[in-house]
Design an enzyme around this catalytic site. Structure first.
Site, PDB file in Angstrom:
ATOM      1  N   CYS A   1      20.330  71.499  71.248  1.00 12.82           N
ATOM      2  CA  CYS A   1      21.560  70.784  71.585  1.00 12.82           C
ATOM      3  C   CYS A   1      22.562  71.803  72.120  1.00 12.82           C
ATOM      4  O   CYS A   1      22.692  72.884  71.562  1.00 12.82           O
ATOM      5  CB  CYS A   1      22.140  70.105  70.348  1.00 12.82           C
ATOM      6  SG  CYS A   1      23.758  69.366  70.610  1.00 12.82           S
TER       7      CYS A   1
ATOM      8  N   SER B   1      19.584  63.820  51.185  1.00 11.72           N
ATOM      9  CA  SER B   1      20.113  63.140  52.375  1.00 11.72           C
ATOM     10  C   SER B   1      19.233  61.991  52.846  1.00 11.72           C
ATOM     11  O   SER B   1      19.704  61.080  53.521  1.00 11.72           O
ATOM     12  CB  SER B   1      20.309  64.141  53.514  1.00 11.72           C
ATOM     13  OG  SER B   1      19.110  64.820  53.798  1.00 11.72           O
TER      14      SER B   1
ATOM     15  N   ASP C   1      11.553  62.200  54.224  1.00 10.25           N
ATOM     16  CA  ASP C   1      12.521  63.254  54.537  1.00 10.25           C
ATOM     17  C   ASP C   1      13.278  62.864  55.796  1.00 10.25           C
ATOM     18  O   ASP C   1      12.839  61.991  56.550  1.00 10.25           O
ATOM     19  CB  ASP C   1      11.814  64.601  54.731  1.00 10.25           C
ATOM     20  CG  ASP C   1      12.732  65.783  54.440  1.00 10.25           C
ATOM     21  OD1 ASP C   1      13.942  65.563  54.222  1.00 10.25           O
ATOM     22  OD2 ASP C   1      12.245  66.931  54.435  1.00 10.25           O
TER      23      ASP C   1
ATOM     24  N   CYS D   1      31.790  71.715  63.172  1.00  6.02           N
ATOM     25  CA  CYS D   1      33.023  71.769  62.407  1.00  6.02           C
ATOM     26  C   CYS D   1      33.603  70.391  62.162  1.00  6.02           C
ATOM     27  O   CYS D   1      33.088  69.382  62.642  1.00  6.02           O
ATOM     28  CB  CYS D   1      34.065  72.632  63.124  1.00  6.02           C
ATOM     29  SG  CYS D   1      34.413  72.067  64.781  1.00  6.02           S
TER      30      CYS D   1
ATOM     31  N   CYS E   1      23.641  59.673  72.404  1.00  5.97           N
ATOM     32  CA  CYS E   1      22.951  60.840  72.943  1.00  5.97           C
ATOM     33  C   CYS E   1      21.705  61.104  72.106  1.00  5.97           C
ATOM     34  O   CYS E   1      21.781  61.262  70.884  1.00  5.97           O
ATOM     35  CB  CYS E   1      23.869  62.059  72.917  1.00  5.97           C
ATOM     36  SG  CYS E   1      23.065  63.565  73.517  1.00  5.97           S
TER      37      CYS E   1
ATOM     38  N   CYS F   1      26.665  61.244  69.569  1.00  6.45           N
ATOM     39  CA  CYS F   1      25.529  61.965  68.979  1.00  6.45           C
ATOM     40  C   CYS F   1      24.839  61.113  67.915  1.00  6.45           C
ATOM     41  O   CYS F   1      25.420  60.783  66.888  1.00  6.45           O
ATOM     42  CB  CYS F   1      26.010  63.272  68.361  1.00  6.45           C
ATOM     43  SG  CYS F   1      24.726  64.162  67.448  1.00  6.45           S
TER      44      CYS F   1
END
Length: 517
Positions: free
Chosen positions: A426, A327, A389, A12, A503, A280
């Protein structure tokens, strides 16, 4: 791209706003928060919510939440319900714990001994099961399946040392941090302030921006602009569209109080002895928008460096470099530049095929990738393609793309992945498939190129990713004072004297804290 298709997703985004100066404010707080959430839409598309307050001693909280995208949930009529507000917080959600239901929409609001609080949470508690049992044993009922509600109830639960007539929110937040070491970034609204909180490991991002007059937005040299308000967000990418300037990050373990008057650090909570920061690393790889800033560097720049490092680690004889839109584009451009090859588009994306596109029959399922991509065959017929990718998760998506390109005239297709293989789930706020579903843990991984139909497949190494991320971080000299991070004011906010850490648990299996079940 494959992360998006196969359900690896951020939980979120959180966003808050508080007006400066005289109240009631002329600042349209509900609209500012809505635009902020639109800027964070990539972090959650299942539901959205906003809670606003007038900031009085007995504040009136107004709330609107709903399922779907931000622009669908917040119409002009719905926003009118939130007016006459001086501060507020908002949330946009994907579910990692808790079902995709209206009852799990945030922000959560509860009545405490000292009035209402509203809480918005990004992350996932690593010890949620134990905390749920603890709350239930104390007679605290839970009405949702979300671990974010547990955070709200833990904050409402009065610490033993607190006097009934004086709420000590720092003590309550510190008590939460003691009970739950990670992973969360929180916005807590109480009366006339917003508390911005990041867990001691800094696993989830959080930053602060300053709202300035529209006339000063493009004048970057002007440092004395009037402050019209403060905003706090999961990512800085949401600031530009609302007329805010990036101020600083919330530090790992920091408790920040944001009021109409100023922004101040109330405390910084240290981690267990010897444990490093654990931001992260996949925020850089995929989850964040490329124009966001983390650790004083732009996400796009990090992805570009990953592409350069990938070219060093895995060059190949080819005619052109391309990407699966979109991306991995920065990494593909960098790979092409480093190898001296042209960057050429080979696929065009149909942007109106949504993530939840229904495939009602076998024919449409078999068409699969063809629904989502058009082929620019004139650009690559008879040529050797390096297709970059951002990830390969299960392998279900990239394989049909390789087949499509070869059937459309590609002589060779070499896959280069701008991140290491994902091998572990995760448990800190990212929805990753089970260990057994990940292609890196299947027998096919030993002959992955053959399995996917590619001429070769090479991933970026873990070391290559970490070095690409940390290369641009301006490390400050580390200073310690009773194991806390020392901070000092400078022209742009606070300066942190601590080396960053990241992490990589989903890549290495080394989690920053011991997991509890």
């Amino acid at each position: 791209m494959e992360l998006e298709e196969l359900g690896i997703r951020e939980e979120c985004g959180v966003f808050g706003c508080i007006a400066s100066g005289e109240w009631p404010t002329q600042l349209d707080v509900p609209h500012v928060i809505t635009l902020g959430l639109v800027g964070l839409q990539h972090r959650g598309q299942e539901s959205a919510g906003i809670v606003t307050s007038d900031g009085s001693s007995v504040p009136t909280f107004k709330s609107h939440k709903g399922m779907g995208l931000v622009n669908h949930v917040f119409t002009e009529d719905n926003l009118k319900k939130l007016y006459v507000s001086n501060l507020g917080i908002g949330h946009t959600r994907y579910a990692t714990t808790g079902k995709c239901e209206l009852e799990n929409c945030q922000p959560f609001v509860v009545e405490t001994l000292h009035g209402k609080i509203a809480v918005a949470h990004n992350g996932e508690l690593v010890n949620a099961a134990r905390l749920r049992k603890k709350l239930l044993r104390h007679g605290i009922g839970l009405s949702t399946s979300s671990d974010s509600e547990m955070i709200t109830q833990l904050l409402a639960y009065t610490p033993p040392q607190e006097q009934d007539d004086t709420p000590d929110w720092v003590a309550r937040i510190k008590n939460l941090m003691k009970e739950a070491p990670t992973a969360y970034s929180l916005l807590i609204m109480h009366r006339d302030v917003i508390y911005a909180v990041r867990d001691p490991y800094g696993n989830r991002p959080l930053c602060i921006g300053r709202l300035i007059p529209v006339s000063d937005i493009n004048d970057k040299e002007k440092k004395t602009s009037e402050t019209e308000g403060w905003v706090v967000s999961s990512e800085s990418c949401s600031f530009l569209s609302i007329g805010a300037r990036y101020y600083r990050e919330v530090l790992p373990g920091e408790i920040v109080e944001i009021s109409r008057h100023n922004v101040q650090t109330l405390d910084i909570i240290s981690r267990s002895e010897g444990n490093p920061v654990a931001f992260c690393i996949f925020e850089y790889v995929y989850f964040a928008r490329p124009d966001s800033m983390f650790e004083d560097q732009m996400v796009y720049t990090v992805r570009y460096r990953c592409g350069q490092q990938l070219a060093i680690e895995a060059p190949v004889d080819a005619d052109l470099v391309s990407t699966v839109p979109e991306s991995a584009t920065p990494a593909a451009l960098a790979y092409a530049g480093k190898c001296g090859l042209p960057y050429v588009e080979v696929l065009c994306k149909n942007r109106y095929v949504g993530r939840t596109f229904i495939q009602p029959n076998m024919r449409l399922r078999q068409l699969g990738v063809a629904k989502k991509f058009g082929v620019l065959s004139d650009n690559f017929k008879g040529k050797r393609i390096v297709l970059v990718d951002d990830s390969i998760v299960r392998g279900n998506t990239i394989s049909p793309i390789i087949k499509l390109l070869k059937e459309s005239g590609a002589k060779e297709v070499h896959i280069r992945v701008a991140s290491p293989p994902i091998k572990y789930p995760c448990f800190m706020g990212i929805n990753i498939p089970t260990k057994e579903e990940l292609i890196a843990n299947k027998p096919e991984f030993d002959h992955l190129a053959e399995y996917l139909g590619a001429n070769s497949v090479v991933y970026l190494s873990v070391e290559g990713l970490v070095s690409s991320v940390q290369e641009g971080i301006k490390f400050k000299k580390q200073k310690e004072k009773k194991h806390d991070i020392m901070i000092q004011e400078n022209g742009n906010g606070l300066e942190c004297f601590e080396k960053s850490g990241h992490c990589t648990a989903c890549l290495t299996g080394k989690y920053p804290v011991e997991l509890e079940w």
